[in-house]
Design a protein around this motif. Sequence first.
Motif, short mmCIF file in Angstrom:
data_model
loop_
_atom_site.label_atom_id
_atom_site.label_comp_id
_atom_site.label_asym_id
_atom_site.label_seq_id
_atom_site.Cartn_x
_atom_site.Cartn_y
_atom_site.Cartn_z
N THR A 38 -6.08 10.07 -15.09
CA THR A 38 -4.83 9.48 -14.47
C THR A 38 -4.97 8.14 -14.34
O THR A 38 -3.84 7.43 -14.70
CB THR A 38 -4.55 10.00 -13.01
OG1 THR A 38 -5.70 9.71 -12.16
CG2 THR A 38 -4.86 11.65 -13.11
N LEU A 39 -5.79 7.49 -14.16
CA LEU A 39 -5.87 6.04 -14.16
C LEU A 39 -5.74 5.30 -15.81
O LEU A 39 -5.09 4.57 -15.83
CB LEU A 39 -7.47 5.47 -13.68
CG LEU A 39 -7.67 5.29 -12.24
CD1 LEU A 39 -8.82 4.58 -12.11
CD2 LEU A 39 -6.47 5.03 -11.51
N ALA A 40 -6.30 6.13 -16.73
CA ALA A 40 -6.07 5.74 -18.09
C ALA A 40 -4.46 5.82 -18.34
O ALA A 40 -3.92 4.76 -19.12
CB ALA A 40 -6.73 6.52 -19.00
N ALA A 41 -3.89 6.81 -17.81
CA ALA A 41 -2.26 7.18 -18.12
C ALA A 41 -1.62 6.18 -17.36
O ALA A 41 -0.61 5.67 -18.06
CB ALA A 41 -2.16 8.68 -17.62
N LYS A 42 -1.92 5.81 -16.28
CA LYS A 42 -1.17 4.71 -15.51
C LYS A 42 -1.45 3.45 -16.05
O LYS A 42 -0.36 2.47 -15.89
CB LYS A 42 -1.30 4.76 -14.01
CG LYS A 42 -1.03 6.12 -13.30
CD LYS A 42 -1.77 6.11 -11.97
CE LYS A 42 -1.63 7.33 -11.14
NZ LYS A 42 -2.09 7.49 -9.68
N SER A 76 0.95 -1.29 -0.03
CA SER A 76 0.10 0.22 -0.19
C SER A 76 0.94 1.28 0.07
O SER A 76 0.32 2.52 0.15
CB SER A 76 -0.80 -0.09 1.03
OG SER A 76 0.00 -0.07 2.31
N ARG A 77 2.28 1.09 0.18
CA ARG A 77 3.06 2.24 0.18
C ARG A 77 3.13 2.74 -1.33
O ARG A 77 3.72 3.98 -1.65
CB ARG A 77 4.32 2.00 0.68
CG ARG A 77 4.25 1.65 2.32
CD ARG A 77 5.56 1.04 2.64
NE ARG A 77 5.66 -0.17 2.24
CZ ARG A 77 6.65 -1.08 2.56
NH1 ARG A 77 7.30 -0.78 3.55
NH2 ARG A 77 6.61 -2.16 2.07
N ILE A 78 2.75 1.98 -2.33
CA ILE A 78 2.97 2.46 -3.69
C ILE A 78 1.86 3.41 -4.08
O ILE A 78 0.69 2.79 -3.72
CB ILE A 78 2.95 1.07 -4.91
CG1 ILE A 78 4.23 0.37 -4.33
CG2 ILE A 78 3.21 1.68 -6.15
CD1 ILE A 78 4.24 -0.88 -5.14
N ALA A 79 1.79 4.38 -4.85
CA ALA A 79 0.85 5.17 -5.15
C ALA A 79 -0.39 4.65 -5.76
O ALA A 79 -1.54 4.70 -5.36
CB ALA A 79 1.25 6.50 -5.91
N SER A 80 -0.08 4.02 -6.67
CA SER A 80 -1.25 3.14 -7.65
C SER A 80 -0.49 1.74 -7.87
O SER A 80 0.51 1.77 -8.22
CB SER A 80 -1.60 3.75 -8.96
OG SER A 80 -2.50 4.92 -8.52
#
Length: 464
Positions: free
Chosen positions: A350-354, A325-329
């Motif tokens: 932003t989810l699409a970009a990630k 959970s320390r990772i942003a996404s």
Amino acid sequence: MLAKCHFRFLLLIIIFFPATDGLADSAAPRVPSQMDFAGMKLKITDAARSDIQQQVDALRASDRYFRLRLDLVLLYFPIIERVMKEENLPDDIKYLVIQESGLVSDAVSSSNAVGFWMFKEPAGREVGLRIDKYVDERLNIVSSTRGACKYIKRHNFFFNNWVYSVIAHNTGKTGAEKHVNKSNFGADKMTIDKDTHWYFKTFLAHMIAFQDELGGRPSSGLELREYTKGADKPLDKISKELKADEALVFQYNKWLKRGPVPSEKEYSVIIPVQKGEKVDLIAKNEQKQTPASSPSGDSEEIVAPEESGILIQEKYPDLKKTIDSRIASFIVEINGIPAIIATKSDDLKTLAAKSGVEVAKLEKFNDLRPNQALEEGQVYYLKNKHWRSNIYYHTVRQGETLWEVSQEYGIKLNQLARKNRMFTIDKPEVGRVLWLRQRRPSSVDVEIKDNSEDYLPAIVKSEP
């Protein structure tokens, strides 16, 4: 589903309460050629006006009978209006309850429909009403009205026409389909003619007969208040605690057939009081206790990263990968489908970009409504969800929606609704057991667990 004896009912009114008793026929309201109903403009032809006027005249033929019925309308409508407002149902539909039962709580039709809104047992259970030897919520004005709202909104989801939705309350969706014109789906104008289903013309008769008589008080001087803190208490104890008339409390709470008020969910006990009488009722919308603030006044809850990971693991029982959970996404796998967990700063772009998945596909994969905001900590799938889950059942938690359950198990929203004989817009009752892998047979009643504690049913070990 519902009784089809309204014409016979009107005939009995004429026989037992002749026009010479009080009001003459000429005093009855006249049916207009145009009227508003639930945001729709209705044009009423001469032939339809004649049919409706006969029923209005019958309803108003006896002033004595009409005043008795009006007393019940004035008594119950404040509660009905509040529930309908909460359920986003057009206020005009409240007149349907007069047509159905005359607001007699324990009314029974020749087809065994019961209560204020005339539900048969299967239909009542389908909208979340408890019906057994201890409780029959069809006789509870709050519960049954909320159930009726769900039932009518289900039909409007298909017809997008409140006229047809009212008809379906009597005939069911399949029966109503024989009397609808698809060109009227979504219409804001409609013509009521001689061929319009009799049930809706009877509804208009009740609306016209009573709508100009609202705003007063029942001749008894009574008001109905709701008491929602009666769990595990019998009615006689509640009456004594509130210093209310015990006989009246029993009279207005026939839904409780035996024993104390159950505690598996909140029930509204109706307390009749005289106007101005002070009864120490706990407010229905009692303010919830808020967590204690920190000494600095900042009440925001801080969750350690490792605790956050545990919470997410518990929320998604079919999670296949370890979460850091320390990772942003980060990408996880639920029900065999890759998904991304949104952070506080994420939106669809932003989810699409990630993730490398287009916004339109994210919306489709996740059954998202237009402009639906993302939720921090929620999973969003990067491929289509499945038609079923690897887990058999889920017990609904407080405030949980069908969409949230569909996201939790990686199952398509429409398939989740279909498996449970519900509609995607329905709000599942707390404690309801949802089927995730197979469709609940029509012969199997809806199960409401006595407590809403979460549990994990068995996971399927292998495909059959």
